[in-house]
Design an enzyme around this catalytic site. Structure first.
Site, short mmCIF file in Angstrom:
data_model
loop_
_atom_site.label_atom_id
_atom_site.label_comp_id
_atom_site.label_asym_id
_atom_site.label_seq_id
_atom_site.Cartn_x
_atom_site.Cartn_y
_atom_site.Cartn_z
N HIS A 1 5.02 -1.74 -2.19
CA HIS A 1 6.48 -1.70 -2.36
C HIS A 1 7.17 -1.61 -1.02
O HIS A 1 6.67 -1.00 -0.07
CB HIS A 1 6.91 -0.54 -3.27
CG HIS A 1 6.36 0.79 -2.89
ND1 HIS A 1 5.07 1.18 -3.20
CD2 HIS A 1 6.91 1.84 -2.24
CE1 HIS A 1 4.86 2.40 -2.75
NE2 HIS A 1 5.97 2.82 -2.15
N HIS B 1 -0.31 -6.74 -8.98
CA HIS B 1 -0.73 -5.45 -8.42
C HIS B 1 -1.48 -5.68 -7.11
O HIS B 1 -2.57 -6.25 -7.10
CB HIS B 1 -1.59 -4.67 -9.40
CG HIS B 1 -1.97 -3.31 -8.87
ND1 HIS B 1 -1.18 -2.19 -9.04
CD2 HIS B 1 -3.03 -2.92 -8.13
CE1 HIS B 1 -1.74 -1.18 -8.44
NE2 HIS B 1 -2.88 -1.57 -7.87
N HIS C 1 10.61 -0.26 0.62
CA HIS C 1 11.81 0.56 0.44
C HIS C 1 12.96 -0.14 1.15
O HIS C 1 12.82 -0.50 2.33
CB HIS C 1 11.64 1.93 1.10
CG HIS C 1 10.59 2.82 0.51
ND1 HIS C 1 10.88 3.89 -0.31
CD2 HIS C 1 9.23 2.82 0.64
CE1 HIS C 1 9.77 4.52 -0.65
NE2 HIS C 1 8.74 3.88 -0.09
P1 AMP Z 1 5.86 5.85 -1.33
O1 AMP Z 1 5.93 7.34 -1.11
O2 AMP Z 1 6.16 5.03 -0.12
O3 AMP Z 1 4.58 5.46 -2.01
O4 AMP Z 1 7.08 5.51 -2.31
C1 AMP Z 1 7.02 5.75 -3.67
C2 AMP Z 1 8.44 5.93 -4.13
O5 AMP Z 1 8.47 5.82 -5.54
C3 AMP Z 1 9.05 7.31 -3.77
O6 AMP Z 1 10.19 7.13 -2.94
C4 AMP Z 1 9.40 7.90 -5.14
O7 AMP Z 1 10.62 8.63 -5.13
C5 AMP Z 1 9.50 6.66 -6.00
N1 AMP Z 1 9.26 6.87 -7.42
C6 AMP Z 1 8.27 7.60 -8.02
N2 AMP Z 1 8.36 7.53 -9.35
C7 AMP Z 1 9.43 6.74 -9.62
C8 AMP Z 1 10.05 6.30 -10.83
N3 AMP Z 1 9.59 6.64 -12.04
N4 AMP Z 1 11.15 5.50 -10.72
C9 AMP Z 1 11.63 5.15 -9.51
N5 AMP Z 1 11.09 5.53 -8.33
C10 AMP Z 1 10.01 6.32 -8.39
#
Ligand code: AMP
Length: 120
Positions: free
Chosen positions: A106, A50, A108
């Site tokens: 994370h 984390h 993308h």
């Molecule tokens: P960020 O907005 O850069 O923090 O990205 C977080 C991402 O996590 C977003 O694109 C969400 O659509 C994605 N997300 C949230 N919950 C989940 C989930 N349970 N499984 C897969 N993706 C998720």
């Protein structure tokens, strides 16, 4: 064994408490499909450890970051969006102006369509 952070969505995904669709994984990272894809290929690459976001990364995380980029390359191969043919975008949102919604580092991986620049 990595200690999960309390109430962290992605730590819960890593623990298997919340379902996800795996694309690639190894000892350091886990890659899974974004639940709200913004492109035909939208995969999240997360470290098993984390780390809150890119603003908290230190030199001690160098191997983790290298593993994240290596995994992104593997995801691009698996998704058929390698730069020789298609190409892809790597994004890390940091903080609220960037609409960072999950406080677990994370990357993308976005591809499979023409991506506009600059982003909104
Ligand atoms: P960020 O907005 O850069 O923090 O990205 C977080 C991402 O996590 C977003 O694109 C969400 O659509 C994605 N997300 C949230 N919950 C989940 C989930 N349970 N499984 C897969 N993706 C998720």
């Amino acid at each position: 064994m990595v200690t999960p952070a309390a109430d962290c969505l992605f730590c819960k995904i890593l623990a298997g408490e919340i379902p996800s669709i795996a694309v690639y994984e190894n000892d350091v990272v886990y890659c899974f499909r974004d639940i709200a894809p913004a492109a035909p290929s939208h995969v999240l690459v997360i470290p098993r450890s984390h780390i809150e976001n890119a603003h908290h990364v230190t030199v001690a995380d160098a191997e983790t970051l290298a593993a994240m980029f290596g995994a992104a390359q593997e995801v691009a191969r698996l998704e058929g969006i390698e730069p020789e043919d298609r190409g892809y975008r790597l994004v890390m949102n940091v903080g609220k102006d960037a609409q960072n919604s999950v406080p677990h580092l994370h990357l993308h991986v976005l591809g499979g369509r023409h991506l506009e620049w600059p982003p909104g």
